[in-house]
Scaffold this motif. Structure first.
Motif, PDB file in Angstrom:
ATOM      1  N   ARG A 259      41.691  40.942  47.285  1.00 33.24           N
ATOM      2  CA  ARG A 259      41.324  42.302  47.699  1.00 33.24           C
ATOM      3  C   ARG A 259      41.766  42.588  49.145  1.00 33.24           C
TER       4      ARG A 259
ATOM      5  N   VAL B 147      35.385  43.112  52.677  1.00 32.61           N
ATOM      6  CA  VAL B 147      35.951  41.856  52.182  1.00 32.61           C
ATOM      7  C   VAL B 147      37.072  41.379  53.118  1.00 32.61           C
TER       8      VAL B 147
ATOM      9  N   ARG C  23      28.823  49.073  43.902  1.00 31.69           N
ATOM     10  CA  ARG C  23      29.378  48.343  42.768  1.00 31.69           C
ATOM     11  C   ARG C  23      29.182  49.183  41.519  1.00 31.69           C
TER      12      ARG C  23
ATOM     13  N   GLN D 240      29.463  31.668  42.588  1.00 28.83           N
ATOM     14  CA  GLN D 240      28.933  32.798  41.828  1.00 28.83           C
ATOM     15  C   GLN D 240      27.555  32.508  41.216  1.00 28.83           C
TER      16      GLN D 240
ATOM     17  N   CYS E 128      26.479  35.810  44.196  1.00 29.06           N
ATOM     18  CA  CYS E 128      27.519  36.627  44.828  1.00 29.06           C
ATOM     19  C   CYS E 128      28.523  36.922  43.728  1.00 29.06           C
ATOM     20  N   GLU E 129      29.487  37.769  44.007  1.00 27.62           N
ATOM     21  CA  GLU E 129      30.457  38.147  42.980  1.00 27.62           C
ATOM     22  C   GLU E 129      31.845  38.152  43.610  1.00 27.62           C
ATOM     23  N   GLY E 130      32.804  37.532  42.950  1.00 28.77           N
ATOM     24  CA  GLY E 130      34.183  37.613  43.433  1.00 28.77           C
ATOM     25  C   GLY E 130      34.692  36.293  43.982  1.00 28.77           C
TER      26      GLY E 130
ATOM     27  N   GLU F  68      33.950  35.949  47.917  1.00 25.92           N
ATOM     28  CA  GLU F  68      32.523  35.751  48.162  1.00 25.92           C
ATOM     29  C   GLU F  68      32.095  34.356  47.697  1.00 25.92           C
ATOM     30  N   SER F  69      32.583  33.932  46.510  1.00 19.83           N
ATOM     31  CA  SER F  69      32.215  32.608  45.986  1.00 19.83           C
ATOM     32  C   SER F  69      32.687  31.528  46.953  1.00 19.83           C
TER      33      SER F  69
ATOM     34  N   LEU G  69      25.852  38.560  53.365  1.00 13.92           N
ATOM     35  CA  LEU G  69      25.922  38.145  51.958  1.00 13.92           C
ATOM     36  C   LEU G  69      24.844  37.101  51.663  1.00 13.92           C
TER      37      LEU G  69
ATOM     38  N   ASN H  38      29.266  42.047  45.222  1.00 16.18           N
ATOM     39  CA  ASN H  38      30.390  41.863  46.146  1.00 16.18           C
ATOM     40  C   ASN H  38      29.910  42.154  47.552  1.00 16.18           C
TER      41      ASN H  38
ATOM     42  N   ASN I 176      29.750  44.195  50.824  1.00 16.35           N
ATOM     43  CA  ASN I 176      30.012  45.603  51.146  1.00 16.35           C
ATOM     44  C   ASN I 176      29.182  45.958  52.378  1.00 16.35           C
TER      45      ASN I 176
END
Ligand SMILES: Cc1cc2nc3c(=O)[nH]c(=O)nc-3n(C[C@H](O)[C@H](O)[C@H](O)COP(=O)(O)OP(=O)(O)OC[C@H]3O[C@@H](n4cnc5c(N)ncnc54)[C@H](O)[C@@H]3O)c2cc1C
Length: 475
Positions: free
Chosen positions: A61, A70, A320, A353, A357-359, A362-363, A395, A418, A420
């Protein structure tokens, strides 16, 4: 690996989080065994035996650290010597402002770096249950598709509802993008729930015509299909997709999540709304609200188009979008302490994850901090958490406490997220003027706010690194 187990960190799962965690442990001078079940056993999505395999898109991203959360997380991870971001930088493919990678080159670079590190041993094989009792310092980073025997053992350690196997995600909206000249704050029947004040929901009223049009749009909207392996996972307990409810009959939603009872519109008190959409506070800061009961399989573009027809949400900005897919993750705000350790068994620390967290990025970032925490444990120290003003800290705050439980008991509401800007604490004073002294307006204000939050994050991270880590921040 032989020797006293108390000096060794075991990392289970060599995906995005586990690979980064192992790297950070070793970089701190501590021995690590990295357990990966592939290729002996595969998940439903992985195809190779490479470490840090990207299961879907090849994008990390936006790489814009000044304007995008991100991108800011990338910058923070670079300063912390992240293997994942370093390998991504080294295997970049052109993607405009995004950081996208050649997936095979990226995975090969991560695998090589971990293979060659003298303090890392890679053990291929599934950990098919709780880790042996003499593993005193474990990082579980087995991801959204954790193998069944390990997932089952973790579920037994926690409780029935604490480990989810499915995301049923309702869209989350930035509070400041909701038009409060149309919507209003009120709880149904002004009920004061635990932690509430009787005005805890944001309500959006609909006329009959608006409701009928909305239901028709939900039914006609384009949906994402379930993958074959997802159709076997039960998800129907209380989390039916909103479009499935709509298909059951035109009145179903009016008697379900959109019921108009117990609420009075202060903008028009004498007119009874035909249906009402409710949004509930999603984080302690009050910057994010989720649309109650709106879990959905509608495609992302369709969600934005259809949900922006809801009065008050015409200009909604989504933190999201909704979704429904197989995902193993913990109810972390309840189960994990601030060091990501399972309260019920602190030798087990979680990353990636599984923590909610998501992505990819992030993971990996949660793997990074889990590795630093675990290495500090081996040294008999406790590492202070990164400041909540940083992307990494905000996060972690969401995972370990920032999310608020629903005010009605019974419904579990923590959902993967995610990074943000809605997760960051507000600025002490938001910028109001441009460098030339003229007033900021509209979008200019939002841009300036994000840039000020990013600058604050990097300054605070550098201070934290200088105070707590024995490394120099790499700019
Ligand atoms: C189908 C799918 C598509 C996704 N697409 C994207 C996307 O496009 N972009 C994005 O940003 N995010 C995506 N995600 C979300 C998420 O970012 C990724 O799943 C990410 O890889 C999570 O990182 P992780 O380290 O937590 O888990 P993973 O990267 O999945 O790593 C977990 C590792 O643990 C291993 N493992 C599992 N159980 C055991 C066990 N018992 N013993 C030993 N090893 C075990 C697995 O083989 C795997 O290597 C997707 C998720 C899924 C499920």
């Amino acid at each position: 690996m032989t020797g006293p187990q108390s000096n060794i960190v075991h990392v289970i799962g060599a995906g995005l989080a586990g690979s980064e965690a192992a790297w950070q442990v070793a970089r701190s001078g501590v021995r690590v065994v990295l357990h990966e079940m592939r290729p002996t056993r595969m998940t439903e999505a992985h195809r190779t035996d490479g470490l840090a395999e990207l299961v879907c898109s090849n994008s990390f991203r936006s790489d814009d650290a000044a304007n995008n959360a991100v991108g800011l997380l990338h910058a923070e991870m670079r300063r912390l010597g992240s293997l994942i971001i370093h390998a991504a930088d080294a295997n970049q493919v052109p993607a405009g402002g995004a950081l996208a990678v050649d997936r095979d080159g990226f995975s090969a670079a991560v695998t090589k770096a971990l293979n060659e590190h003298p303090l890392i041993e890679i053990a291929r094989g599934e950990v098919a249950g709780l880790p042996p009792a003499d593993w005193s310092n474990v990082i579980v980073a087995t991801g959204p598709l954790t193998s069944a025997p390990l997932a089952e053992a973790i579920r037994e350690l926690t409780d029935e509802g604490a480990l989810a196997f499915f995301d049923a995600i309702a869209p989350i909206v930035h509070r400041e993008s909701i038009d409060m000249s149309v919507a209003w704050f009120q709880s149904r029947y002004d009920k004061v729930g635990p932690g509430g004040n009787g005005a805890d929901y944001i309500n959006c009223p609909m006329t009959k015509e608006q409701y009928d049009g909305f239901v028709a749009a939900l039914i006609a909207g384009e949906k994402t299909e379930f993958k074959e392996w997802e159709t076997n996972t039960p998800y129907f307990d209380g989390c039916l997709p909103i479009e499935v409810m709509a298909e059951r009959g035109p009145e179903t939603l009016r008697h379900g999540p959109m019921k108009p009872v117990g609420l009075t519109n202060p903008h028009d008190p004498t007119t009874k709304a035909y249906a009402i959409v409710q949004l509930r506070q999603d984080n302690k800061l009050g910057t994010l609200y989720n649309i109650v009961g709106f879990q959905t399989k509608l495609k992302y573009g369709e969600q934005q188009r259809i949900f922006r027809t809801i009065p008050g949400l015409e200009k909604a900005e989504f933190a999201r979008l909704g979704g429904l897919h197989r995902n193993t993750f913990l109810n972390s705000p309840k189960l994990l302490d601030t060091q990501l350790r399972l309260r019920a068994q602190p030798r087990l620390r979680f990353a990636g994850q599984m923590t909610g967290c998501e992505g990819y990025v992030e993971s990996a970032s949660v793997g990074l901090i889990a590795g630093l925490y675990a290495a500090a444990d081996v040294r008999g120290e406790q590492l202070a958490s990164p400041p909540g003003t940083t992307a990494l800290g905000s996060l972690l705050g969401h995972i370990t406490g920032g999310h608020i439980e629903t005010i009605e008991p019974g419904t579990r509401s923590f959902q993967p997220m995610n990074i943000n800007f809605g997760l960051f604490p507000p600025l002490a004073s938001a910028p109001t003027k441009k460098p030339d002294g003229s007033r900021l307006r509209g979008n200019g204000k939002t841009v300036a706010k994000k840039q000020a939050m990013s600058a604050r994050a990097l300054a605070d991270l550098d201070r934290w690194i200088a105070d707590h880590l024995n490394i120099a921040a790499a700019a």
